[in-house]
Scaffold this motif. Structure first.
Motif, PDB file in Angstrom:
ATOM      1  N   ASP A   1      82.089 -94.959  64.063  1.00  0.00           N
ATOM      2  CA  ASP A   1      82.536 -95.216  62.693  1.00  0.00           C
ATOM      3  C   ASP A   1      82.296 -96.689  62.405  1.00  0.00           C
ATOM      4  O   ASP A   1      82.692 -97.542  63.213  1.00  0.00           O
ATOM      5  CB  ASP A   1      84.032 -94.883  62.552  1.00  0.00           C
ATOM      6  CG  ASP A   1      84.505 -94.972  61.116  1.00  0.00           C
ATOM      7  OD1 ASP A   1      83.726 -95.416  60.255  1.00  0.00           O
ATOM      8  OD2 ASP A   1      85.669 -94.605  60.853  1.00  0.00           O
TER       9      ASP A   1
ATOM     10  N   ASP B   1      91.071 -94.408  66.805  1.00  0.00           N
ATOM     11  CA  ASP B   1      90.078 -93.426  66.376  1.00  0.00           C
ATOM     12  C   ASP B   1      89.104 -93.081  67.505  1.00  0.00           C
ATOM     13  O   ASP B   1      88.272 -92.189  67.374  1.00  0.00           O
ATOM     14  CB  ASP B   1      89.345 -93.867  65.106  1.00  0.00           C
ATOM     15  CG  ASP B   1      88.476 -95.110  65.305  1.00  0.00           C
ATOM     16  OD1 ASP B   1      88.329 -95.581  66.458  1.00  0.00           O
ATOM     17  OD2 ASP B   1      87.954 -95.622  64.295  1.00  0.00           O
TER      18      ASP B   1
ATOM     19  N   ASP C   1      88.246 -85.890  58.989  1.00  0.00           N
ATOM     20  CA  ASP C   1      87.670 -86.885  59.893  1.00  0.00           C
ATOM     21  C   ASP C   1      86.867 -87.897  59.097  1.00  0.00           C
ATOM     22  O   ASP C   1      86.292 -87.569  58.058  1.00  0.00           O
ATOM     23  CB  ASP C   1      86.734 -86.148  60.874  1.00  0.00           C
ATOM     24  CG  ASP C   1      86.629 -86.856  62.209  1.00  0.00           C
ATOM     25  OD1 ASP C   1      86.938 -88.056  62.277  1.00  0.00           O
ATOM     26  OD2 ASP C   1      86.227 -86.190  63.179  1.00  0.00           O
ATOM     27  N   LYS C   2      86.825 -89.109  59.607  1.00  0.00           N
ATOM     28  CA  LYS C   2      85.986 -90.124  58.979  1.00  0.00           C
ATOM     29  C   LYS C   2      84.916 -90.617  59.942  1.00  0.00           C
ATOM     30  O   LYS C   2      84.184 -91.554  59.664  1.00  0.00           O
ATOM     31  CB  LYS C   2      86.852 -91.293  58.495  1.00  0.00           C
ATOM     32  CG  LYS C   2      87.526 -92.054  59.623  1.00  0.00           C
ATOM     33  CD  LYS C   2      88.373 -93.201  59.107  1.00  0.00           C
ATOM     34  CE  LYS C   2      89.014 -93.990  60.232  1.00  0.00           C
ATOM     35  NZ  LYS C   2      88.075 -94.644  61.149  1.00  0.00           N
ATOM     36  N   ARG C   3      84.847 -89.983  61.123  1.00  0.00           N
ATOM     37  CA  ARG C   3      83.939 -90.475  62.163  1.00  0.00           C
ATOM     38  C   ARG C   3      82.693 -89.602  62.266  1.00  0.00           C
ATOM     39  O   ARG C   3      82.667 -88.468  61.819  1.00  0.00           O
ATOM     40  CB  ARG C   3      84.652 -90.462  63.518  1.00  0.00           C
ATOM     41  CG  ARG C   3      85.971 -91.170  63.523  1.00  0.00           C
ATOM     42  CD  ARG C   3      86.807 -90.751  64.723  1.00  0.00           C
ATOM     43  NE  ARG C   3      87.049 -89.318  64.753  1.00  0.00           N
ATOM     44  CZ  ARG C   3      87.757 -88.709  65.693  1.00  0.00           C
ATOM     45  NH1 ARG C   3      88.301 -89.405  66.686  1.00  0.00           N
ATOM     46  NH2 ARG C   3      87.942 -87.404  65.659  1.00  0.00           N
TER      47      ARG C   3
ATOM     48  N   PRO D   1      81.371 -86.890  58.916  1.00  0.00           N
ATOM     49  CA  PRO D   1      82.757 -86.754  58.457  1.00  0.00           C
ATOM     50  C   PRO D   1      82.825 -85.959  57.156  1.00  0.00           C
ATOM     51  O   PRO D   1      81.813 -85.794  56.474  1.00  0.00           O
ATOM     52  CB  PRO D   1      83.192 -88.198  58.243  1.00  0.00           C
ATOM     53  CG  PRO D   1      81.949 -88.992  58.078  1.00  0.00           C
ATOM     54  CD  PRO D   1      80.883 -88.273  58.832  1.00  0.00           C
TER      55      PRO D   1
ATOM     56  N   LYS E   1      83.729 -84.983  53.272  1.00  0.00           N
ATOM     57  CA  LYS E   1      83.743 -85.674  51.986  1.00  0.00           C
ATOM     58  C   LYS E   1      84.099 -84.680  50.899  1.00  0.00           C
ATOM     59  O   LYS E   1      84.054 -83.457  51.128  1.00  0.00           O
ATOM     60  CB  LYS E   1      82.411 -86.365  51.704  1.00  0.00           C
ATOM     61  CG  LYS E   1      81.244 -85.431  51.442  1.00  0.00           C
ATOM     62  CD  LYS E   1      79.987 -86.268  51.268  1.00  0.00           C
ATOM     63  CE  LYS E   1      78.818 -85.431  50.764  1.00  0.00           C
ATOM     64  NZ  LYS E   1      78.963 -84.982  49.376  1.00  0.00           N
TER      65      LYS E   1
END
Ligand code: GCB
Ligand code: CA
Length: 890
Positions: A528, A535, A716-718, A731, A733
């Protein structure tokens, strides 16, 4: 000519061979010890039942061996801590008559008892130190049966009592049979070499060497010869000493002039060869070789560490002894490789922790120029009794005597974070007494170190509770305070690290300090570019290390920084993204270098370094840049110790940048497929890598960048790379027209108040914990405006538990009457795919079990430009989705 010469040659060859054989045999006939490994063809039984005749009782194995290599990694909680038996037939040759015979174990976890031909020969306590037993009295010529009972169960009198690692059972290091003449160097001194070498005087001009030891039997006609060789094999000292009535001897080489000093840059080693000679016959009866290095060192509370009179920043790492799939049973080569990797990184220090390790490690440190501290396994707490104290002191003594002659060792250590798990209730007289007992034992260990070896320093590693160590009065005991600090990881922010060490130095300006631990977990598959604490991305760990390096290098009073850890290691009880592993390693459990390794390499290595970050991040996916369908831009960091770096993408120059704080960051416009990256430093040195990039078009119907797959981790943002399948995950959106994404819902958090990332629980039944540990809750829809075609859609679900639910679960499981059990059920929902109901009533009544991975796939024909639309329809609670994969088949 050739023909004539040939027979002559042959005759000569045969003649020389005879001479050679004679020479060899005349040596072996009298001489010396024979130390022979006996690792192959053992039989093993796990368990304490003694029905040895039963079918399948014995299993054939070779040493080194641990019975825990698999069960520390599987999904069943706990690992076998109990008893195991080993058996082997050994054959004593006629030549061994009238000799002393020993069995030497480099280590067995963690209690061992040796039986030979049915008789108990000895017991050893402690899982990390070599030990040996004299078998002379019980062996006979011919076949002998060796039987070893090994026990790694929890014993309250044997350290470690706890700690963040696994206590492996088994004979997990080499075993040797040692055959000796009756007169030999002491074999009964804690499995040491029986010889103790010091350098009472040492400078660049002149040094003296003192050699002390003991011979097993006193005879007038015996003398000890001490020969010191330099690295080229030249004799620099040759001494002969008498043996005293008690067997002791000592030799001093008074003046070694201009000794070559041992340093990390040039670890110059001498050899000290001691032999026992019968002066009447000239026979050599025993011979023992030890390493010797000339160096001197000191710690200054203000100015830090000095080696051979020069200021020297200690920079290195700790190391645990296990390896992916092998547990603690490593061949020597893998031990040595680790020291090699540390050396290549530019490290000059190894904290051998939390226990003594394989002799191969110590030898490698001597050879490669790695300074060492080594410690006994007194972790987390103590038991307040005589037996525990005695065992601790014995372990300390063993460790010192066994490693005494290694020039690499500069620090003896004991007790790691020993105030972290105190016994008894707070504010009770018992707790107060516990602190006193602890302090007393620490002082005893300290005194023992100083007495055994006044030439080395001592260290205790504390955890971040300053007040507590102060109150217990720990700072007065060891010569160096080791601090294990995790600000910005377990607690607080990066800046708190500097504040902490400055406070310590202000309050204890006379006590040297080493940062004995600091580190952050990183799953090397997770990335990320805007990382956050917990994370588990490499990028967060990189930020952490960069912040710590700044402070450690800024202040000379900080003698050094020791990264926790060189390698990932097993703690069976750990969960997180890589269950059972502590992933703070700069190297993975199978020794792939993470980016953080190169941060240190660029800082420390003398050689030129240019390294493209994310070098093992071979498969990547990312949404195309705004306004584009074919380009996805990512920052790429180059770690370097050169002035500037130029980066090339597919043979086109991107730009040249100055290296600032050992890195340069480039924005790289990646295209679909293989992307060639080449970084060239100003010295011409270069690094190359190929990245297989998947650019996801913003318009999924784009004709040049056609849709193939989409792997999304919800909540998730990774980014996640699956190096096994080559799949890359993006991730989540939010959905927008023409594109893909969720509609509605929120991100799972196990505790609203904490900044923990997703769930930390081991999700059972999958190696993809990281993907399952995050989740979108309450989403109404997931849409992907893919072109018409035939698709496969894979759903990944796991019921994650909030902190509250976890506590309730434990509570519920404790209730025996099922009727009393509180319903855990919080949800039941249906899923439809393009209007077709595909999943009905997904709940804990069917597949949705707490922290179990559930995955299911469907195929669907997409027509009339409708794309894919997945609708979630909750009956109880809200719907969830952990991950989703869409793959176009046709
Ligand atoms: C510590 C311990 C070490 C752990 C480490 C961690 O302070 O000394 O044994 O492994 O923290 O990673 O939590
Ligand atoms: Ca997820």
């Amino acid at each position: 000519l050739y023909k004539v010469n040939k027979p002559k040659n042959l005759a000569f060859q045969i003649f020389s061979l005879c001479v050679l054989t004679l020479l060899i045999s005349s040596h072996t006939a009298f001489a010396q010890r024979i130390k022979q490994s006996i690792n192959t063809s053992w039989q093993f039984h796990k368990g304490e039942d003694l029905d040895t005749a039963s079918l399948g009782y014995w299993q054939n194995i070779n040493l080194s061996h641990t019975w825990n290599s698999e069960d520390v990694m599987d999904d069943t909680p706990g690992y076998y801590r109990g008893i195991g038996f080993y058996k082997k037939d050994i054959y004593i040759a006629d030549g061994a008559a009238n000799k002393d015979v020993y069995l030497y174990f480099e280590g067995a976890g963690q209690l061992a008892e040796l039986f030979v031909n049915g008789q108990s020969v000895g017991k050893h306590i402690g899982g990390y130190s070599p030990f040996s037993f004299n078998m002379t009295k019980v062996i006979k010529r011919g076949k002998n049966t060796v039987f070893v009972k090994v026990d790694n169960s929890y014993h309250r009198d044997i350290a470690p009592l706890g700690g963040d690692f696994s206590v492996y059972g088994g004979i997990y290091r080499d075993v040797y049979l040692v055959t000796l003449e009756k007169a030999h160097f002491d074999m009964d001194n804690y499995a040491s070499s029986g010889i103790f070498i010091t350098t009472p005087q040492v400078s660049a001009q002149k040094a003296s060497v003192s050699v002390k030891g003991k011979v097993s039997s006193f005879q007038k006609n015996l003398k000890v010869k001490t020969i010191i060789y330099d690295a080229d094999g030249r004799i620099i000292s040759n001494l002969t000493s008498d043996i005293n009535a008690d067997g002791s001897f000592s030799a001093v080489a008074q003046s070694v002039t201009n000794p070559k000093l041992w340093t990390p840059e040039n670890p110059y080693l001498y050899r000290v060869v001691n032999s026992i000679i019968d002066i009447k016959s000239g026979k050599k009866l025993d011979e023992v070789t030890n390493p010797l290095g000339f160096r001197w060192f000191s710690f200054d509370a203000e100015k830090g560490f000095f080696l051979n009179g020069n200021p020297y920043k200690i920079m290195g790492a700790s190391r645990h002894q296990d390896y992916k799939g092998l547990g603690s049973a490593l061949p020597d080569a893998l031990h040595i490789n680790d020291v090699q990797q540390l050396k290549e990184m530019g490290g000059n220090f190894l904290r051998v922790s939390h226990y003594p390790q394989d002799p191969a490690i110590m030898e490698a440190c001597d050879r490669l120029g790695i300074l060492v501290s080594v410690e006994t396994p007194g972790n987390n707490q103590i038991t307040e009794n005589e037996a525990y104290s005695t065992n601790m002191l014995e372990m300390q003594r063993e460790m010192i005597r066994q490693n005494f002659n290694h020039p690499s060792v500069i620090i003896w250590s004991y007790m790691n974070e020993v105030l972290i798990q105190p016994l008894h209730k707070e504010n009770t007289p018992e707790r107060e007494q516990y602190w006193k007992n602890l302090r007393k034992l620490a002082q005893e260990l300290e005194d023992l170190c100083r007495k055994e070896d006044p030439a080395r320093y001592t260290m205790v590693a504390f955890h971040g509770d300053f007040e507590l160590y102060k109150r217990v009065g720990f700072f007065d005991i060891p010569m160096i305070s080791g601090w294990n600090l995790y600000q910005g990881w377990y607690v607080g922010k990066f800046e708190d690290f500097e504040t902490f060490v400055l406070r310590y130095h202000r309050e204890y300006p006379d006590k040297p300090i080493i940062i004995s631990e600091f580190g952050a977990d990183a799953d090397y598959r997770l990335h990320d570019f805007n990382p956050s604490r917990f994370d588990k991305t490499q990028e967060y760990a990189n930020q952490y290390h960069e912040a710590y390096i700044k402070t450690i290098t800024k202040y000379p009073f900080i003698a050094g920084g020791i990264v926790w850890n060189l390698v990932e290691f097993v703690n069976e009880a750990r969960q997180d993204a890589n269950p059972h592993l502590n992933t703070k390693g700069l190297l993975t459990a199978d020794r792939k270098a993470k980016d953080s390794y190169f941060i240190y390499k660029a800082l420390l290595a003398k050689e030129h370094v240019v390294k493209i970050s994310g070098s093992s991040w071979d498969y990547r996916a990312q949404q195309a840049d705004r306004g584009s369908d074919i380009v996805a831009t990512q920052p790429v960091t180059i770690f370097s110790n050169q002035k500037e770096v130029t980066l090339w993408l597919n043979h086109q120059k991107i730009s040249t940048q100055e290296v600032v704080e050992r890195k340069a960051v480039f924005n790289v416009p990646f295209l679909n497929g293989i992307n060639n990256l080449k970084a060239v430093a100003d010295d011409g040195m270069e690094d190359n890598t190929h990245v297989n990039f998947h650019v996801i078009a913003n318009n999924l119907k784009n004709k040049t960048n056609q849709f193939t797959t989409l792997n999304v981790s919800l909540g998730d943002k990774r980014m996640f790379m699956d190096e096994v399948t080559g799949e890359s995950w993006v991730p989540e959106k939010e959905y927008s027209s023409g594109n893909w994404g969720y509609i509605g819902g929120s991100v799972f958090k196990d505790d609203e108040k904490s900044d923990r990332y997703g769930s930390w629980r081991n999700v059972l039944g999958t190696p993809y914990d990281a993907i399952y540990q995050t989740q979108r809750i309450g989403l109404q829809e997931f849409k992907a405006d893919v072109p018409d075609g035939f698709y496969e859609v894979t759903f990944h679900f796991a019921e994650l538990l909030t902190k509250e639910q976890q506590q309730k679960l434990i509570y519920d499981l404790a209730k025996s009457n099922p009727a009393e059990k509180n319903e855990l059920k919080s949800r039941s929902f249906n899923v439809s795919l393009n209007g077709i109901n595909i999943i009905e009533n997904l709940s804990d009544e069917n597949y949705l079990k707490p922290i179990h991975a559930y995955s299911t796939k469907f195929s669907i024909s997409v027509t009339d430009n409708k794309g894919i639309s997945i609708a979630f329809d909750p009956a109880i609670g809200s719907a969830i989705l952990n991950a989703l994969q869409i793959r176009k088949i046709y």
